[in-house]
Design a protein around this motif. Structure first.
Motif, short mmCIF file in Angstrom:
data_model
loop_
_atom_site.label_atom_id
_atom_site.label_comp_id
_atom_site.label_asym_id
_atom_site.label_seq_id
_atom_site.Cartn_x
_atom_site.Cartn_y
_atom_site.Cartn_z
N HIS A 61 1.93 4.02 -9.43
CA HIS A 61 2.72 3.37 -10.50
C HIS A 61 4.13 3.93 -10.53
CE1 HIS A 61 2.63 6.37 -13.88
NE2 HIS A 61 1.45 6.69 -13.43
N GLU B 261 1.56 0.95 -16.05
CA GLU B 261 0.34 1.76 -15.90
C GLU B 261 0.08 2.57 -17.16
OE1 GLU B 261 -2.19 5.26 -14.86
OE2 GLU B 261 -0.22 5.22 -15.76
N GLU B 262 1.14 3.12 -17.73
CA GLU B 262 0.99 4.01 -18.90
C GLU B 262 0.53 3.24 -20.13
OE1 GLU B 262 0.90 7.04 -18.59
OE2 GLU B 262 2.17 7.66 -16.91
N TYR C 155 0.64 20.18 -13.69
CA TYR C 155 0.52 18.83 -14.24
C TYR C 155 0.16 18.82 -15.73
CZ TYR C 155 -0.11 13.76 -13.65
OH TYR C 155 0.02 12.40 -13.70
N ASN D 140 4.99 9.05 -12.44
CA ASN D 140 4.36 9.15 -11.15
C ASN D 140 5.40 8.90 -10.07
OD1 ASN D 140 2.45 9.41 -9.16
ND2 ASN D 140 1.64 7.37 -9.41
N ASP E 128 -1.80 9.38 -7.92
CA ASP E 128 -1.28 9.49 -9.30
C ASP E 128 -1.81 10.75 -9.98
OD1 ASP E 128 -0.05 8.99 -11.71
OD2 ASP E 128 -1.55 7.52 -12.37
ZN LIG Z 1 0.39 8.35 -14.03
#
Ligand SMILES: [Zn+2]
Length: 540
Positions: A313, A359-360, A481, A326, A415
């Motif tokens: 994404h 995507e989010e 992350y 991403n 991702d």
């Molecule tokens: Zn993501």
């Protein structure tokens, strides 16, 4: 050994010592060497990184930057020599939004600037606004009465206490052999997936009522604090409610660094007056309800009607520049395509890259693409469930597939941040294990050793998996992350690890290449059956 003896021996190996399915998956090691060489000696992945993260920046779905990123990636693909590079529309999405200015300071009892970010899809302040702070904790709508009539013109310091703790463990992590062994163990899933329809609707409804309450009470602004206990100036920021036309919040909402928020909270607890001055400029964009995915190809040869897909994404949250979430996935996929093109690979099947938006907000871009090309479940009538993706609409009925669905061999997604690849989640597709086992072997020296039958969720491979196309996400080292970058203001270029990104690009390019060249398509697993409707829960 004589040739005939060797033949008998190897036949014996095939027939007797190894189960048939584990035998002889071909791997083109000469091409793999060339992919490695191109990816490690001539990498462009950090050039793509600065182009996307520094020159364009944040890429919230619907923002002008999102469109810029779509156009920039399309033009990069064209410049690389890919075919059919274009944008594909999905939607309608809702409102576009971007933050242009945010400046918040305490003016009493002390004068001090504060670290704070606007929550997406909330309005600005229309110039400088000053107000007194009040602490408000609302867990459900029964709590509204406690505050009714007390909030007009006030700045609401919102939410439960923020807990700030020292960082005692390294925020940086690579997966140990032990971690990988655990990931390799399959866990038998429960009867129902953990996603609860009714709970989701209830939460969404409460957020709506809360925003409505703040509007009715004429609140000046709402300020909550960053999630987690790490603090340190890292602020995790998402949205302040819906992005849908007619449903966006009407009161400015901000997220503050925990240590600044707690200072205000302590002063309020001591019954001191705290005054803040806010100046926030946000713009909504309503000119184009559609959003776009970037798509491009390397055409196949003798099997050109069949397709191998790779993707990530392209959209992000807005406080950082979406480097690990991403940008990382985007630039390694771009680099994988560049490597294959630079080597003048003539794949048997067509290789197609998709860079998704939305995507989010629920895998919307990949879902839109899959629905247009490959298949979907019926739509649901409930307004709040109307835009739910196929994978979350299992109660709506069976999946209907389109003819194109049968011609996609597989989809590969990245991702999970900037960390290098350590293996693959097989999504319960046992038949691909021996194939991937063989393709993984040349990357043992790069730390890729683990296949797991487990599912991994939360990203775009699920859109493909939901309609029966083998979709895979790689196992990656977490690096920083969860501790620092995922949806934070510090998700920026400097948190990218270039060697890891080169490793990912090389492995993705190789897996995509092998899939494109293989005699057969990748084996498939069954599509998820529809679920019976969840019994109505009584309102308590
Ligand atoms: Zn993501």
């Amino acid at each position: 050994m004589k040739k005939s003896a060797r033949l008998v021996c190897s036949l014996a190996v095939i027939l007797f010592s190894v189960p048939a399915v584990w035998s002889q998956e071909k791997s083109d090691l000469e091409t793999i060497s060339r992919i490695r060489y191109e990816g490690f000696h001539n990498s462009k992945v950090m050039e793509f990184a600065t182009g996307l993260m520094d020159s364009i920046g944040e890429r919230l779905t619907g923002s002008p930057n999102m469109k810029r990123a779509n156009e920039w990636t399309r033009d990069q693909f064209t410049a690389m020599g890919l075919s059919n590079s274009h944008l594909e529309a999905w939607g309608p999405f809702g409102r576009g939004w971007a933050n242009q200015y945010v400046n918040v300071r305490m003016t009493s009892p002390d004068i001090v600037p504060l670290i704070v970010y606007s929550k997406a899809w909330t309005p600005g302040t229309n110039g400088v606004a000053t107000g007194k702070c009040i602490r408000v904790t609302i867990e459900d709508k029964k709590d509204f009465d406690k505050y009714r009539g007390k909030l007009a013109g006030m700045i609401v310091i919102f939410g439960p206490d923020a807990e700030v703790k020292p960082i005692t463990e390294a925020p940086y992590k690579r997966l140990s052999d032990d971690d990988l062994a655990k990931t390799g163990e399959y866990q038998i899933p429960g009867e129902r997936p953990p996603f609860r329809f009714a709970d989701f609707l209830k939460r969404q409804q409460f957020m709506k009522e809360l925003n409505q309450f703040f509007t009715e009470e004429k609140v000046l602004a709402v300020i909550d604090h960053s999630r987690g206990t790490a603090g340190g100036g890292t602020v995790f920021v998402q949205s302040g409610g819906s992005y849908k036309t007619g449903e966006t919040a009407t009161v400015p909402q901000l997220t503050m660094a925990s240590e600044h928020w707690t200072r205000i909270a302590r002063l309020l607890q001591q019954k001191k007056d705290v005054t803040l001055e806010l100046n926030v400029t946000n713009t909504f964009y309503d000119d184009d309800p559609m959003q776009y995915d970037t798509v491009a190809e390397i055409p196949g040869t003798d099997r050109k009607d069949e397709v191998v897909m790779l993707g990530a994404h392209l959209d992000s949250w807005h406080a950082g520049t979406g480097a690990t979430d991403n940008g990382a996935g985007t630039i390694v996929m771009m680099e994988a395509m560049r490597i294959l093109k630079a080597l003048e690979i003539k794949p048997r099947r067509t290789i197609r890259i998709g860079l998704w938006s939305g995507e989010e907000q629920g895998l919307l871009g990949s879902q839109g693409y899959v629905e247009q090309h490959f298949g979907s479940r019926p739509h649901m009538d409930e307004p709040s469930m109307k835009d739910m993706p196929t994978l979350l609409r299992r109660e709506a009925g069976a999946v209907t597939v389109k003819p194109e669905q049968a011609r996609v061999s597989g989809y590969f997604n990245v991702d999970n941040g900037t960390g290098k690849i350590r293996g693959v989640y097989l999504q319960e597709n046992a038949a691909v294990a021996p194939i991937f086992e063989s393709w993984m072997r040349p990357f043992k020296d790069l730390g890729m050793t683990t296949l797991t039958m487990r599912n991994t969720g939360g990203t775009d491979h699920l859109s493909f998996d939901a309609v029966g196309i083998p979709g895979f996400q790689f196992i990656q080292d977490p690096i920083e992350y969860e501790t620092r970058t995922h949806h934070s203001n510090m998700d920026v270029y400097d948190r990218l690890q270039s060697d890891d990104l080169k490793q990912i690009s090389v492995i993705v390019a190789s897996f995509v290449y092998e899939t494109a060249m293989r005699d057969q398509m990748l084996p498939r697993k069954p599509i998820e059956k529809p679920l019976p409707k969840e019994p109505e829960k009584k309102e308590e």
